[in-house]
Scaffold this active site. Structure first.
Site, PDB file in Angstrom:
ATOM      1  N   ASP A 184      -0.313   6.851  10.859  1.00 37.25           N
ATOM      2  CA  ASP A 184       0.296   5.548  11.160  1.00 37.25           C
ATOM      3  C   ASP A 184       1.808   5.565  11.006  1.00 37.25           C
ATOM      4  O   ASP A 184       2.494   4.647  11.468  1.00 37.25           O
ATOM      5  CB  ASP A 184      -0.301   4.459  10.271  1.00 37.25           C
ATOM      6  N   ASP A 193      -4.440  20.638  12.589  1.00 41.27           N
ATOM      7  CA  ASP A 193      -5.282  20.607  11.400  1.00 41.27           C
ATOM      8  C   ASP A 193      -4.430  20.939  10.185  1.00 41.27           C
ATOM      9  O   ASP A 193      -3.833  22.022  10.113  1.00 41.27           O
ATOM     10  CB  ASP A 193      -6.403  21.634  11.582  1.00 41.27           C
ATOM     11  N   TYR A 196       0.836  -1.195   0.000  1.00 42.26           N
ATOM     12  CA  TYR A 196       0.000   0.000   0.000  1.00 42.26           C
ATOM     13  C   TYR A 196       0.878   1.255   0.000  1.00 42.26           C
ATOM     14  O   TYR A 196       0.713   2.156  -0.834  1.00 42.26           O
ATOM     15  CB  TYR A 196      -0.917  -0.002   1.223  1.00 42.26           C
ATOM     16  N   GLU A 240      -0.523  15.855  11.049  1.00 45.39           N
ATOM     17  CA  GLU A 240      -1.484  14.856  11.542  1.00 45.39           C
ATOM     18  C   GLU A 240      -2.267  15.455  12.700  1.00 45.39           C
ATOM     19  O   GLU A 240      -1.687  15.985  13.644  1.00 45.39           O
ATOM     20  CB  GLU A 240      -0.747  13.597  11.990  1.00 45.39           C
ATOM     21  N   ASP A 285      -2.819  11.753   2.424  1.00 49.53           N
ATOM     22  CA  ASP A 285      -3.026  10.461   3.096  1.00 49.53           C
ATOM     23  C   ASP A 285      -4.135  10.645   4.135  1.00 49.53           C
ATOM     24  O   ASP A 285      -3.944  10.403   5.322  1.00 49.53           O
ATOM     25  CB  ASP A 285      -1.719   9.995   3.741  1.00 49.53           C
TER      26      ASP A 285
END
Length: 372
Positions: A204, A258, A180, A223, A279
């Site tokens: 992640d 944000d 992925y 993130e 992502d």
């Protein structure tokens, strides 16, 4: 520990359901066959419904069975009970198949189907695909289960996929999913050496970890959910290494916040990147490209091209190949951007998704193409 639901479905001539005598005979025979496996059955309730007939039986051990007749020619039998971890099933799949075949033969039914017990409880084993089918995973334990200000976060263990990140009941990435990340970044196709890169999302840590192996000049990752990073740092470090632990080094920085706030800041500062990775959310499954998520996607695309260098690329994941309408709607949004863009796409089979996934590479049209 789980609530087990054993499901059987049968089809037959609809006139046999509307005939009261025939219906009572069917219930009687179903009860006799069920008692071969579940002793002490009692009929505790029955009623006519707008679309047929319903009866409820129970057996010792808190077993509840519903037999439902649908006027269209369908009978369903649902057997439900609670099963502790050390307990044997009250009715095995082999016995369920025997029950199915016995009823089909003696009642002369058109068709029968039985399913292995659906196990519902603290350890969720079922997750949806992109086109809203349900897949059962070989999950045997939950390692992490918390709700942040933004979403429900779980890390579960799969016997075949390793640890897997699940957000709001949707599988995101597993330890077996290197393909992925490599397809998203087009490893071996794109050259990241000495490039400046911005990752939107990516909590992640897998994309950041793999990009750093390509020796970029600098990567900034934006993130919003710190709990996702904490969970992945503890349970998913086979895919993220130590990048979520350090959060900052000479060639990368993770900013918690944000991403739109920081994209707007970079636009004002005229900061530019060679690559921006989206992502974030997958392309929605919807009839039209409207609503909050589609608005967010359009906002992200416009802002991303505002911080990309003229030759820069926007890299993102799309959805499953089984969702062509949604993919076409996304491509229509690309055509409507303020910047004239072209795109390429590729696919890979992602193990934890159990389906072929689509990835996009978007860049501005070259001046020569625009003039032509």
């Amino acid at each position: 520990m789980s609530a087990n639901s054993v499901l059987l479905d049968f089809s037959l001539d609809p006139t046999r359901i509307s005939d009261e005598v025939s219906r009572k005979d069917i219930v009687k025979i179903c009860k006799e066959h069920l008692e071969k496996y579940l002793t002490g059955l009692k009929l505790i309730y029955d009623m006519l419904t707008d679309d047929g007939y319903l009866c409820i039986l129970n057996a010792p051990g808190a077993v509840v069975i519903t037999i439902r007749f649908f006027n269209q020619g369908l009978i369903t039998i649902n057997i439900e009970y609670y099963r502790a971890e050390c307990e044997e099933p009250k009715i095995s799949f082999e016995q369920t198949r025997e029950l199915e075949n016995g009823l089909v033969q003696i009642l002369k039914l058109n068709h029968g189907q039985s399913l292995p017990a659906l196990q519902r409880g603290p350890v969720t084993k079922y997750f949806p695909t992109a086109d809203e089918r349900v897949i059962e995973y070989d999950i045997d334990k939950v390692l992490y289960d918390k709700r942040s200000d933004f979403q429900k976060i779980q890390i579960v263990h799969s016997k075949s996929l390793g640890n897997m990140l699940v957000l709001d009941e949707l599988q995101n990435i597993a330890e077996a999913d290197l393909i992925y990340t490599e397809t998203l970044m087009r490893r071996g196709v794109e050259d990241y050496k000495d490039k400046e890169i911005c990752i939107l999302g990516g909590g992640d840590g897998a994309l950041l970890y793999e990009l750093l192996k390509e020796k970029p000049k600098h990567v900034v990752m934006l993130e919003i959910d710190e709990l996702v990073m904490d969970a992945c740092n503890k349970y998913m470090n086979s895919i993220c290494g130590d990048v979520l632990e350090k959060r900052k080094s000479s060639n990368y920085e993770i900013i918690v916040g944000d991403c739109m706030v920081y994209l707007n800041k970079y636009i004002k500062e005229k900061r530019k990147f060679d690559y921006v990775f989206g992502d974030l959310t997958d392309i929605p499954i919807s009839d039209t490209p409207t609503g909050e998520i589609w608005d967010f996607i359009r906002t992200i695309l416009e802002a991303s091209f505002s911080v990309l260098k003229p030759t820069g690329k926007f890299m993102t994941h799309g959805n499953g190949v089984s969702c062509p309408e949604s993919l076409r709607m996304y491509e229509a949004q690309l055509a409507n951007l303020s910047s004239k863009v072209t795109f390429t796409k590729c696919t890979s089979f992602v193990p934890s998704f159990m389906e072929e996934w689509v990835f996009y590479q978007v860049q501005r049209e070259s001046p020569a193409a625009t003039e032509a």
